[in-house]
Design a protein around this motif. Structure first.
Motif, PDB file in Angstrom:
ATOM      1  N   LEU A  11       0.834  -1.210   0.000  1.00 26.58           N
ATOM      2  CA  LEU A  11       0.000   0.000   0.000  1.00 26.58           C
ATOM      3  C   LEU A  11       0.866   1.256   0.000  1.00 26.58           C
ATOM      4  N   GLN A  12       1.899   1.264   0.813  1.00 28.26           N
ATOM      5  CA  GLN A  12       2.788   2.425   0.893  1.00 28.26           C
ATOM      6  C   GLN A  12       3.510   2.662  -0.437  1.00 28.26           C
ATOM      7  N   HIS A  13       4.041   1.613  -1.012  1.00 29.48           N
ATOM      8  CA  HIS A  13       4.805   1.746  -2.249  1.00 29.48           C
ATOM      9  C   HIS A  13       3.910   2.104  -3.434  1.00 29.48           C
ATOM     10  N   THR A  14       2.700   1.592  -3.433  1.00 29.93           N
ATOM     11  CA  THR A  14       1.776   1.940  -4.512  1.00 29.93           C
ATOM     12  C   THR A  14       1.412   3.408  -4.443  1.00 29.93           C
ATOM     13  N   ARG A  15       1.158   3.936  -3.247  1.00 26.48           N
ATOM     14  CA  ARG A  15       0.872   5.371  -3.109  1.00 26.48           C
ATOM     15  C   ARG A  15       2.060   6.189  -3.615  1.00 26.48           C
ATOM     16  N   GLN A  16       3.258   5.808  -3.209  1.00 24.56           N
ATOM     17  CA  GLN A  16       4.457   6.536  -3.641  1.00 24.56           C
ATOM     18  C   GLN A  16       4.593   6.499  -5.164  1.00 24.56           C
ATOM     19  N   LEU A  42      -5.273   8.507  -6.833  1.00 25.09           N
ATOM     20  CA  LEU A  42      -4.791   9.003  -5.547  1.00 25.09           C
ATOM     21  C   LEU A  42      -5.876   9.692  -4.736  1.00 25.09           C
ATOM     22  N   ARG A  43      -6.872  10.223  -5.416  1.00 22.01           N
ATOM     23  CA  ARG A  43      -7.922  10.970  -4.730  1.00 22.01           C
ATOM     24  C   ARG A  43      -8.561  10.154  -3.602  1.00 22.01           C
ATOM     25  N   HIS A  44      -8.677   8.853  -3.788  1.00 22.29           N
ATOM     26  CA  HIS A  44      -9.340   8.001  -2.782  1.00 22.29           C
ATOM     27  C   HIS A  44      -8.416   6.920  -2.229  1.00 22.29           C
ATOM     28  N   TYR A  45      -7.136   7.022  -2.511  1.00 20.97           N
ATOM     29  CA  TYR A  45      -6.188   6.026  -2.029  1.00 20.97           C
ATOM     30  C   TYR A  45      -5.900   6.278  -0.548  1.00 20.97           C
ATOM     31  N   VAL A  50      -4.953   6.510   7.593  1.00 16.68           N
ATOM     32  CA  VAL A  50      -5.813   5.342   7.349  1.00 16.68           C
ATOM     33  C   VAL A  50      -5.003   4.059   7.536  1.00 16.68           C
ATOM     34  N   LEU A  51      -3.752   4.093   7.118  1.00 16.66           N
ATOM     35  CA  LEU A  51      -2.901   2.915   7.317  1.00 16.66           C
ATOM     36  C   LEU A  51      -2.667   2.660   8.797  1.00 16.66           C
ATOM     37  N   ASP A  52      -2.561   3.721   9.584  1.00 17.38           N
ATOM     38  CA  ASP A  52      -2.449   3.556  11.043  1.00 17.38           C
ATOM     39  C   ASP A  52      -3.690   2.876  11.604  1.00 17.38           C
ATOM     40  N   ILE A  53      -4.855   3.270  11.106  1.00 12.78           N
ATOM     41  CA  ILE A  53      -6.115   2.661  11.558  1.00 12.78           C
ATOM     42  C   ILE A  53      -6.145   1.186  11.175  1.00 12.78           C
ATOM     43  N   LEU A  54      -5.733   0.876   9.945  1.00 14.00           N
ATOM     44  CA  LEU A  54      -5.691  -0.527   9.515  1.00 14.00           C
ATOM     45  C   LEU A  54      -4.759  -1.343  10.406  1.00 14.00           C
ATOM     46  N   ASP A  55      -3.626  -0.759  10.729  1.00 13.12           N
ATOM     47  CA  ASP A  55      -2.660  -1.444  11.588  1.00 13.12           C
ATOM     48  C   ASP A  55      -3.278  -1.777  12.944  1.00 13.12           C
ATOM     49  N   GLY A  56      -4.022  -0.839  13.503  1.00 14.31           N
ATOM     50  CA  GLY A  56      -4.630  -1.066  14.816  1.00 14.31           C
ATOM     51  C   GLY A  56      -5.856  -1.957  14.772  1.00 14.31           C
ATOM     52  N   ALA A  57      -6.650  -1.813  13.706  1.00 20.62           N
ATOM     53  CA  ALA A  57      -7.921  -2.537  13.642  1.00 20.62           C
ATOM     54  C   ALA A  57      -7.789  -3.934  13.042  1.00 20.62           C
ATOM     55  N   SER A  69       2.565   1.304  15.049  1.00 20.75           N
ATOM     56  CA  SER A  69       1.905   2.153  14.066  1.00 20.75           C
ATOM     57  C   SER A  69       2.807   3.280  13.631  1.00 20.75           C
ATOM     58  N   GLY A  70       2.745   3.565  12.334  1.00 22.53           N
ATOM     59  CA  GLY A  70       3.468   4.698  11.784  1.00 22.53           C
ATOM     60  C   GLY A  70       4.919   4.446  11.447  1.00 22.53           C
TER      61      GLY A  70
END
Length: 72
Positions: A11-16, A42-45, A50-57, A69-70
């Motif tokens: 997810l991180q690399h795709t955004r980059q 990118l508008r909705h990526y 959000v990645l922090d939330i995914l990590d926790g949830a 996280s982070g």
């Protein structure tokens, strides 16, 4: 089998990658149609928060490298 860390990294690399495609200074010569499509995607990526939330949830599916996280 894909690990939670690999999913998060993807997810991180795709955004980059999309951000680089959208920026003509970073990727000169990319056709306008491709650049515009990257911007639309990118508008909705998911962003860092959000990645922090995914990590926790959903740690069984999305996890930062060291489990905190982070952290990249």
């Amino acid at each position: 089998m894909t690990t939670p860390v690999e999913r998060m990294r993807s997810l991180q690399h795709t955004r980059q990658f999309l951000e680089e495609l959208a920026d003509p200074e970073q990727t000169p010569g990319v056709p306008d149609v491709v650049r515009a499509r990257a911007r639309r995607m990118l508008r909705h990526y998911p962003e860092g928060a959000v990645l922090d939330i995914l990590d926790g949830a959903l740690p069984a599916w999305f996890r930062w490298r060291d489990g905190a996280s982070g952290e990249n």
